[in-house]
Design a protein around this motif. Structure first.
Motif, PDB file in Angstrom:
ATOM      1  N   ARG A   1       0.823  -1.211   0.000  1.00 34.84           N
ATOM      2  CA  ARG A   1       0.000   0.000   0.000  1.00 34.84           C
ATOM      3  C   ARG A   1       0.857   1.261   0.000  1.00 34.84           C
TER       4      ARG A   1
ATOM      5  N   ARG B   1       4.201   1.577  -0.877  1.00 38.49           N
ATOM      6  CA  ARG B   1       5.360   1.659  -1.780  1.00 38.49           C
ATOM      7  C   ARG B   1       5.243   2.807  -2.766  1.00 38.49           C
ATOM      8  N   ASP B   2       4.124   2.894  -3.457  1.00 36.43           N
ATOM      9  CA  ASP B   2       3.950   3.966  -4.437  1.00 36.43           C
ATOM     10  C   ASP B   2       3.899   5.333  -3.762  1.00 36.43           C
ATOM     11  N   THR B   3       3.283   5.350  -2.578  1.00 37.05           N
ATOM     12  CA  THR B   3       3.183   6.624  -1.864  1.00 37.05           C
ATOM     13  C   THR B   3       4.561   7.161  -1.498  1.00 37.05           C
TER      14      THR B   3
ATOM     15  N   PHE C   1       7.348   6.477  -2.964  1.00 39.98           N
ATOM     16  CA  PHE C   1       8.026   6.892  -4.192  1.00 39.98           C
ATOM     17  C   PHE C   1       7.582   8.286  -4.610  1.00 39.98           C
ATOM     18  N   LEU C   2       6.287   8.504  -4.518  1.00 39.21           N
ATOM     19  CA  LEU C   2       5.767   9.823  -4.881  1.00 39.21           C
ATOM     20  C   LEU C   2       6.243  10.895  -3.904  1.00 39.21           C
TER      21      LEU C   2
ATOM     22  N   SER D   1      -0.389  12.489  -4.698  1.00 40.20           N
ATOM     23  CA  SER D   1       0.255  11.253  -4.268  1.00 40.20           C
ATOM     24  C   SER D   1      -0.408  10.689  -3.018  1.00 40.20           C
TER      25      SER D   1
ATOM     26  N   ARG E   1      -3.377   8.704  -3.966  1.00 38.52           N
ATOM     27  CA  ARG E   1      -3.124   7.477  -4.723  1.00 38.52           C
ATOM     28  C   ARG E   1      -2.768   6.286  -3.851  1.00 38.52           C
ATOM     29  N   ARG E   2      -2.570   6.466  -2.543  1.00 37.84           N
ATOM     30  CA  ARG E   2      -2.145   5.354  -1.696  1.00 37.84           C
ATOM     31  C   ARG E   2      -3.261   4.353  -1.412  1.00 37.84           C
TER      32      ARG E   2
END
Length: 473
Positions: free
Chosen positions: A295, A297-299, A301-302, A317, A320-321
């Motif tokens: 959940r 990881r992308d957050t 990165f952003l 961002s 988007r989590r």
């Protein structure tokens, strides 16, 4: 000099702003990570609790059906209240064992421990006696003190050296003494049918444990040496401490720790409604870590990209989590798991609204037995299927359930079918409450035509004797 200072002032301001932004970003990332961890942990706990509730109800229903089957077998064995015909008894026990293929050997013994026969072998003179066996004395004492049906401690089989757990039913005489005991072996992998990767994501183990700490059944299984420790002695871990400290609650959750005190597993607990057993569903903490990282990881990165100064991208961002809402994931899990349980555990189950008594759900077995479609049943209330039950008497019977004074009620009535016929049934009624506060009744219905016939045969057998006794008066 002043000009030089004026030229460097924007750079220092930019530098300090960047440091402040990084510090704020790190603080926010720490806060967000903690909140996300708590959120994921709560979601995982909710899913484990849902699985525990569904499996607990299914296993409780299975033991209820097994108890009724053993009680019916006992009634057939003693339908004349005379000495058992061992030839006829073997046929009945063998038939019962063939109908319950999940069971091991079914044993019929006298109340004093003398084995009469098994479902695999008819009576012969070489049958052993358990009269001096301390294990026999212990479980006979349990049957004498408590209910006639009980799930015993696990035992090592004498022949195949595998751990088994016995389900036992005591057949009593008119004086209430134990005349015979029916014993059926449940294998240690009893819970394997409830283990489905498609509907239980992340779960590493299921287990069923007695109040004294002995494991009745567990899945997945350890190696042979591990099973000796698992089944051969009572557990004394954090789960048992929690259960005893809280008086064996209907549900609960507990963290399991490793040798260094760090939490390694998370367990959701569900106590069976009709039996002194607790089901636990276990998931490793690594699964929660994986779900949390998936959940976040992308957050994260952003968030690194946001250090470039794009403030708008910061807000995007954050949004988007979130991937799926908790309600959607749990609802999907519940739907899949109910489908699997319905396919693997055929029995006649009806659910109806607690206020209107309108039928809302019927298992496939109930549809086949009544001859109605689900749409037709959903146009009826429970009293239209059970025409002998009046609204006032039924309301009085279920009032203790509404007030949470009882967990279940049991009654007998007749059930109407679509073709106009009826059959005698025994109904086990429970009140279910969802997390949202919705209340509905679940009726586990069993056809007792054979049991009623046995009772009528007993009455016919005693009728001439009663008439002669009345004539002598």
């Amino acid at each position: 000099m002043s000009n030089t200072n004026g030229e460097h002032r924007p750079r220092r301001l930019l530098k300090y702003s960047a440091i402040l932004l990084v510090a704020a970003q790190l603080a926010y990332a720490t806060f967000l990570g903690f909140e996300s961890w708590q959120e994921v942990k709560t979601e995982q706990a909710g899913m484990l609790a849902t699985v525990a509730d569904l499996d607990g109800n299914a296993i409780d229903s299975y033991f209820t059906r097994l108890e009724i089957g053993m009680r019916n077998l006992g009634a057939e064995l003693t339908d004349t209240h005379k000495k058992i015909d061992l030839g006829h008894a073997y046929k009945l026990v063998h038939r019962f064992q063939e109908l319950h293929t999940e069971l091991g050997n079914v044993i019929l013994m006298r109340g004093d421990g003398q084995v009469l026969l098994t479902g695999n072998a008819p009576n012969n003179t070489d049958m052993p006696t358990l009269a001096s066996d301390p294990v026999f004395m212990e479980f006979r004492g349990e049957l004498q003190r408590g209910p006639l049906f009980a799930i015993g401690r696990p035992l090592m089989g004498n022949i195949d050296k595998r751990w088994v757990t016995a389900a036992r039913y005591a057949v009593t005489d008119r004086a209430g003494k134990i005349a015979y005991i029916i014993s059926a072996n449940l294998s240690a992998d009893l819970l394997q049918p409830y283990w489905t990767d498609s509907s239980i994501p992340g779960v590493s183990a299921l287990g069923l444990i007695r109040d004294d700490g002995y494991l009745v059944s567990g899945f997945s299984e350890p190696d042979t040496a591990g099973m000796d420790d698992l089944y051969g002695k009572p557990a004394g871990d954090a789960m048992i401490v929690y259960l005893r400290a809280n008086g064996y609650p209907l549900s609960g959750q507990v963290e399991m720790s490793g040798s260094v005190g760090k939490a390694t597993d998370w367990r959701a607990l569900r106590r069976l409604r009709h039996y002194p057993l607790t089901l636990f569903v276990e998931a490793p903490m690594s699964e929660i870590n994986t779900a949390w990282w998936a959940r976040m990881r992308d957050t994260y990165f952003l968030m690194v990209l946001m250090l470039a100064g794009i403030v708008v991208f910061y807000g995007l961002s954050f949004r988007r989590r979130h991937v799926w809402s908790t309600a959607q994931r749990i609802e999907k899990l519940k739907h899949n798991h109910e489908r699997v349980l319905d396919e693997r555990n055929p029995n006649e189950i009806l659910m109806f609204d607690a206020d209107t008594l309108q039928i809302t759900y019927a298992s496939d077995y109930a549809l086949a037995h009544t001859g109605y479609t689900l749409a037709q049943l959903q146009q009826k209330n429970i009293l239209s299927l059970h025409p002998e039950m009046g609204i006032e008497s039924f309301g009085a019977m279920i009032e203790p359930l509404r007030r949470d004074e009882q967990q279940a009620v049991k009654y007998r009535t007749v059930q109407a079918r679509a073709n106009g016929s009826t059959c005698p049934v025994e109904v086990n009624l429970q009140l279910m409450t969802t997390d949202g506060g919705d209340r509905s009744f679940m009726a586990i219905i069993n056809d007792i035509t054979a049991l009623k016939q046995a009772e009528e045969n007993i009455e016919k057998f005693h009728a001439p004797v009663d008439r002669r006794a009345a004539g002598r008066k």
